[in-house]
Design an enzyme around this catalytic site. Structure first.
Site, short mmCIF file in Angstrom:
data_model
loop_
_atom_site.label_atom_id
_atom_site.label_comp_id
_atom_site.label_asym_id
_atom_site.label_seq_id
_atom_site.Cartn_x
_atom_site.Cartn_y
_atom_site.Cartn_z
N SER A 1 44.62 39.58 39.93
CA SER A 1 45.27 40.25 41.07
C SER A 1 44.37 40.14 42.29
CB SER A 1 45.50 41.72 40.73
OG SER A 1 44.25 42.38 40.71
N LYS A 2 44.78 40.83 43.33
CA LYS A 2 44.03 40.78 44.60
C LYS A 2 42.57 41.16 44.42
CE LYS A 2 47.61 41.09 48.00
NZ LYS A 2 48.77 41.68 47.29
#
Ligand code: GLU
Length: 489
Positions: free
Chosen positions: A250-251
């Site tokens: 994810s980010k």
């Protein structure tokens, strides 16, 4: 085999999405059949043309040509869900007419209450089926009277949906855990479940290969397919990608869009190769292979169900392998646009220097984008000394000796090639009783401005004797004048 990649254009193509696209492509090309690209763009608020283009660009960059779909067209056009709304409405209504779906008038407040009750009773939250057996005459009347209603699928009860996932094996869903889900909202837009299932049926999809995050949707899709009396579809759910910390990619792991990797100087061949290994292996013999070679060996049966780690270090290493495998000419061609973007159109002298140094840069590069910075000292005759490098190397007592002695020798050298330069500088080390690090780093800083440069002797050869002497003597002047400190300039 007919398989599809069905991204929602609500964001840039992510490496996980690219891996799904790749596995669809490999599975189709390995067996023969069609690879279809569809756009799941029913969420008009979040979908955009920019994201759509990014997805197409990313797929083309990776070499994943599709046979039918967006921009290609094909027998089932259009391939954009936003252009097929009437079809989804038609299917929902026909399921309603057949008694396989029903109108539901439950309000938001009622749904909240159902959730609370289920929670209190320790049941999974979900719709309680209160309109399932509602009188259809009555329902019609309320609808005609202007009341809002959704259409829900009548999930067979009791019941169970069982399927053989091509990656995970047998998967079972007891219908106690599958609510009578919405297929058409009161504003007449389809849910993802309806749109996706209708498209898969209408487009003649035989294999759905997608991320494991959608596994819990699959019984719903199978139930819609059964309600439509369509031929069964085979499913393969790919494990999710994890970061090296074992958490879902994810980010927090940085920008994981494909474009970020492309912009950082990764080669598409390395990226495709690396993505293919996230859940599949080519064989004991090698980790490095072309897309065609992967096609020749790929099979969905061999895809692993356990989580795959996306490891930037391994990808970077692999990129370096691909860079070194290029011919010198190919490497020069690929970095040329990056270099001109940084330094403008090159003059003849810059060309000559580059031609000499690039083969040596190639041997060590991991990313194309690091190349312009590495050759910067050859693109200008007005170099800046990197202060950290200067302070680290030039303030040592041996630095002045090495630069002074080196300058003398380099000025008098009558053959200017890497080998002769090396011979002369090694003689300098011997003479001054210095090791390579102590004696050569100051020379490197003098000619390149930094402790990090392409190989020293080759760098000097590319720079030419005159300029090497100019830079070395300038460094010596600075050393003499400032007592080794670079000063405030
Ligand atoms: N459009 C969905 C997504 O981007 C995938 C649909 C599917 O593969 O069924 O998550």
């Amino acid at each position: 085999m007919r398989a599809r990649f069905a991204p929602s254009p609500t964001g840039y193509l992510h490496v996980g999405g690219a891996r799904t696209a790749l596995y669809n492509y490999l599975a189709v090309r390995a067996t023969g059949g069609e690879f279809i690209l569809r756009s799941d763009d029913t969420d008009t608020e979040r979908s955009s043309g920019e994201f759509q283009n990014d997805i197409l660009d990313g797929m083309r960059w990776l070499g994943l040509e599709w046979d039918e779909g967006i921009e290609k067209g094909g027998p089932h056009s259009p391939y954009r869900q936003s252009e097929r709304l009437a079809r989804y409405q038609e299917v929902a209504r026909s399921l309603l007419d057949l008694g396989k779906a029903y109108l539901c008038f439950a309000t938001a407040a009622e749904l909240d209450e159902m959730r609370d009750v289920a929670k209190a009773e320790g049941r999974p939250p979900g719709y309680d089926g209160r309109y399932r057996d509602y009188d259809s005459e009555q329902a019609r009347k309320r609808l005609d009277g202007g009341e809002d209603a959704v259409i829900r699928l009548k999930v067979p009860r009791p019941g169970e949906t069982v399927f053989e996932d091509l990656v995970r094996g047998e998967v079972r869903f007891n219908h106690d855990h599958v609510e009578d889900f919405i297929i058409l909202r009161s504003n007449q837009t389809p849910t993802y479940h309806l749109a996706s299932s209708v498209d898969d049926v209408d487009f003649g999809i035989t294999h759905v290969i997608r991320g494991e995050d959608l596994l819990s949707s699959t019984p719903k899709h199978i139930l819609i397919g059964e309600a439509l009396e369509a031929a069964p579809i085979a499913y393969a759910h790919l494990s999710l990608l994890m970061g090296p910390d074992g958490k879902k990619l994810s980010k927090r792991h940085g920008d994981t869009s494909l474009r970020a990797y492309r912009e950082a100087g990764y080669l598409s061949e390395a990226m495709t190769n690396y993505l293919a290994l996230l859940g599949w292996s080519f064989g004991e013999d090698s980790d490095i292979f072309t897309l065609e070679e992967a096609v020749a060996r790929f099979s969905l049966d061999a895809v692993q169900p356990n989580a795959a780690i996306f490891d930037n270090d391994k990808l970077e290493w692999m990129n370096g392998v691909y860079i070194r495998a290029m011919s010198d000419d190919e490497f020069a061609d690929r970095v040329a646009p990056l270099i001109t973007a940084e330094y403008g159109e090159l003059n003849e002298l810059q060309h000559v220097r580059l031609r000499m140094i690039l083969p040596h840069v190639k041997e060590r590069a991991k990313l194309l984008n690091e190349v312009p910075g590495q050759v910067g000292f050859l693109m200008t005759d007005d170099i800046d000394y990197d202060r950290g490098s200067w302070d680290k190397v030039m303030t040592a007592p041996e630095a002045k000796m090495a630069v002074e002695d080196g300058l003398e020798r380099l000025s008098n050298l009558d053959r200017w090639d890497a080998e002769s330069i090396e011979g002369e500088l090694r003689a300098m080390l011997e003479h001054l009783q210095l090791n390579g690090r102590k004696g050569l780093q100051p020379i490197r800083v003098a000619i390149s401005g930094s402790t990090i440069s392409p190989p020293l002797f080759e760098s000097m050869e590319a720079l030419g004797q005159a300029e090497t002497v100019v830079r070395t003597s300038r460094a010596l002047d600075l050393l003499l004048e400032s007592g080794a400190n670079l000063g405030d300039s």
